[in-house]
Design an enzyme around this catalytic site. Structure first.
Site, PDB file in Angstrom:
ATOM      1  CE  LYS A   1     -11.431  16.632 -47.979  1.00 49.68           C
ATOM      2  NZ  LYS A   1     -12.411  15.802 -47.684  1.00 49.68           N
TER       3      LYS A   1
ATOM      4  CD  GLU B   1     -10.178  16.047 -38.946  1.00 46.61           C
ATOM      5  OE1 GLU B   1     -11.334  15.772 -39.264  1.00 46.61           O
ATOM      6  OE2 GLU B   1      -9.375  15.623 -39.793  1.00 46.61           O
TER       7      GLU B   1
ATOM      8  CG  ASN C   1      -1.956  -1.173   1.141  1.00 49.53           C
ATOM      9  OD1 ASN C   1      -2.098  -1.857   0.166  1.00 49.53           O
ATOM     10  ND2 ASN C   1      -2.628  -1.553   1.903  1.00 49.53           N
TER      11      ASN C   1
ATOM     12  CG  HIS D   1     -20.429  36.229 -30.883  1.00 50.33           C
ATOM     13  ND1 HIS D   1     -21.297  35.698 -29.811  1.00 50.33           N
ATOM     14  CD2 HIS D   1     -20.243  37.373 -30.642  1.00 50.33           C
ATOM     15  CE1 HIS D   1     -21.458  36.524 -28.763  1.00 50.33           C
ATOM     16  NE2 HIS D   1     -20.744  37.558 -29.165  1.00 50.33           N
TER      17      HIS D   1
ATOM     18  CB  SER E   1      -9.457  12.030 -49.331  1.00 47.97           C
ATOM     19  OG  SER E   1     -10.460  11.134 -49.736  1.00 47.97           O
TER      20      SER E   1
ATOM     21  CE1 TYR F   1      -4.388   0.079  -2.786  1.00 43.15           C
ATOM     22  CE2 TYR F   1      -5.284  -1.754  -2.074  1.00 43.15           C
ATOM     23  CZ  TYR F   1      -4.655  -1.152  -3.107  1.00 43.15           C
ATOM     24  OH  TYR F   1      -4.579  -1.769  -4.526  1.00 43.15           O
TER      25      TYR F   1
END
Ligand code: ARG
Length: 442
Positions: free
Chosen positions: A267, A274, A94, A140, A261, A301
């Site tokens: 692409k 991401e 522990n 915004h 892609s 524990y």
């Protein structure tokens, strides 16, 4: 039982910390005459051999031996016989696991801190190249006022500095040694907890044996700092995804940090950005998982606490990866200054400058200036023109006291250059902030 009970599959990565803790403990036991110097010598030698075996990949980790602590002790016993059995005197798994984990998190924080420093330097270098590059600033996600790209990047230098501060705070609080708390109540052997604390680079021993073996708030704090840091990275990642789209076209990702892609040949996808955006979810999830594991656990524990490791390790690994990816993306980022500048000129981004001019030059109250500017923007918008393209007489129809001097504040460059307040977006102020950070970060 073995399948649910064993942690060796994931806690084997604590081997270095476990060896460190055992060395410190064995030396202390000998110094306190709790074990003989001969036994301590044999233990240390055996631990050295185990270190070599693990480094070389020849150590046989066994699920039947449950965890890293028992795996190492069992091998020690194979190597040195009876003396191995004395190592666990005045110790429990522990306090052992609590010590190992603090040491591990401390190292991980140091590694992350170095990576975050590298990230800040990459941001700073890019900011320095673009202290005067005009882009639209948004609120915004609508065009608000022109800012400089350098200024925008410096916002992330600031966030990252606070992230590093949070990790440093967590590190300072975790840096106490639970070793010697034993199972929960302390030990009847005359241990010297200060000696082991010092040997392990802790500032001193923890003060309550129950707390020592049941505390995991050091891991929670670290995960909390990690979750906030990952949240910051996800915001920059999202901006890169937006900026790299054809509609913004503000930045170009390098081949190294984009992918093609399999079906659309044109692409160039921002996969790394991401994924950094998404990894925040995983890291926040780890924080939530450990909070829920710890919530309502009685002292001291409980085996529940073995479940701290997988989310913790995963989150720290993941954050390291996300920082490395963001650093690379920023270093490689191509900046399309023309597209940024053109976008800044759209959307009447200098309307506030016009209103400020009416206040400054004509003495109008800001609210009235705001109203008049709204009418001028509506006029320009009706004509499909920019503010600076309106003829003076059209402006004077709305406010006769406007003079041609007004045109000097309507360009995006003039707008940005005028914002010289401390921390503002003017290139000269951005340069000052870059110099301040360069002096601090080296
Ligand atoms: N593998 C355990 C953990 O990570 C070590 C501590 C086990 N202690 C015990 N009393 N069973 O939590």
């Amino acid at each position: 039982m073995t399948a649910i009970n064993a942690s060796i599959g994931f806690d084997r990565r604590l081997w270095r910390q476990d060896l460190m803790g055992s060395r410190a403990h064995a030396e202390m036991l000998a110094a306190q005459n709790i074990i003989s110097a001969d036994d301590a010598g044999a233990i240390l030698k055996g631990l050295d051999q185990i270190e070599g075996e693990i480094e070389q990949g020849t150590f046989a980790f066994k699920t039947a031996l449950e965890d890293i602590h028992m795996n190492i002790e069992a091998r020690l016993s194979e190597l040195i016989g009876e003396a191995a059995g004395r190592l666990h005197t005045a110790r429990s798994r522990n306090d052992q696991v609590a010590t190992d984990l603090r040491l591990y998190v401390r190292d991980a924080i140091d590694t992350l801190d170095g990576a975050l420093l590298g990230f800040q330097k990459a941001l700073l270098k890019k900011a320095s190249a673009h202290a005067g590059t005009i882009m639209p600033g948004f609120t915004h996600l609508q065009t608000a006022q022109p800012v400089t790209f350098g200024h925008h990047l410096l916002a992330y230098v600031e966030m990252t500095a606070r992230d590093r501060g949070r990790f440093a705070d967590a590190r300072a609080r975790l840096n106490e040694s639970p070793l010697g708390a034993a199972a929960l109540a302390g030990t009847s052997f005359p241990v010297d907890r200060t000696l082991t604390a010092e040997a392990l680079g802790f500032t001193g021993p923890t003060r309550n044996s129950l707390d020592s073996v049941s505390a995991r708030d050091f891991a929670l704090e670290t995960l909390s700092a990690a979750a906030i840091c990952a949240t910051h990275l996800s915001r920059l990642a999202e901006e890169i995804v937006l900026w790299a789209s054809a509609h913004f076209n503000f930045v170009t990702l390098s081949d190294g940090f984009s992918t093609g892609s399999s079906i659309m040949p044109q692409k160039r996808n921002p996969d790394a950005a991401e994924l950094v955006r998404a990894k925040a979810g995983r890291i926040i999830g780890a924080l939530m998982a450990l909070l829920v594991i710890m919530k309502g656990l009685p002292l001291a524990y409980s085996k529940d606490m073995q479940e701290d490791k997988e989310p913790l390790f995963d989150a720290l690994d993941t954050l390291g990866l996300a920082i490395a990816a963001m650093t690379g993306m920023i270093e490689d980022l191509g900046v399309n200054e023309a597209a940024m500048g053109a976008a800044a000129a759209e959307g009447y981004a200098t309307a506030t400058d016009l209103a400020d001019w009416l206040v400054r030059e004509l003495g109008l109250p800001f609210r009235d200036a705001h109203h008049l500017t709204g009418r001028i923007v509506a006029l320009a918008s009706g004509r499909g023109a920019a503010l600076e393209d309106l003829p003076l007489d059209a402006l004077q129809e709305i406010e006769p006291r406007i003079t041609e001097k007004v045109f000097s504040v309507l360009s995006v460059e003039a707008s940005a250059a005028s914002r010289t307040s401390f921390g503002g977006t003017a290139p000269e102020e951005v340069e000052k902030q870059i110099a301040w950070w360069t002096a601090r970060l080296g």
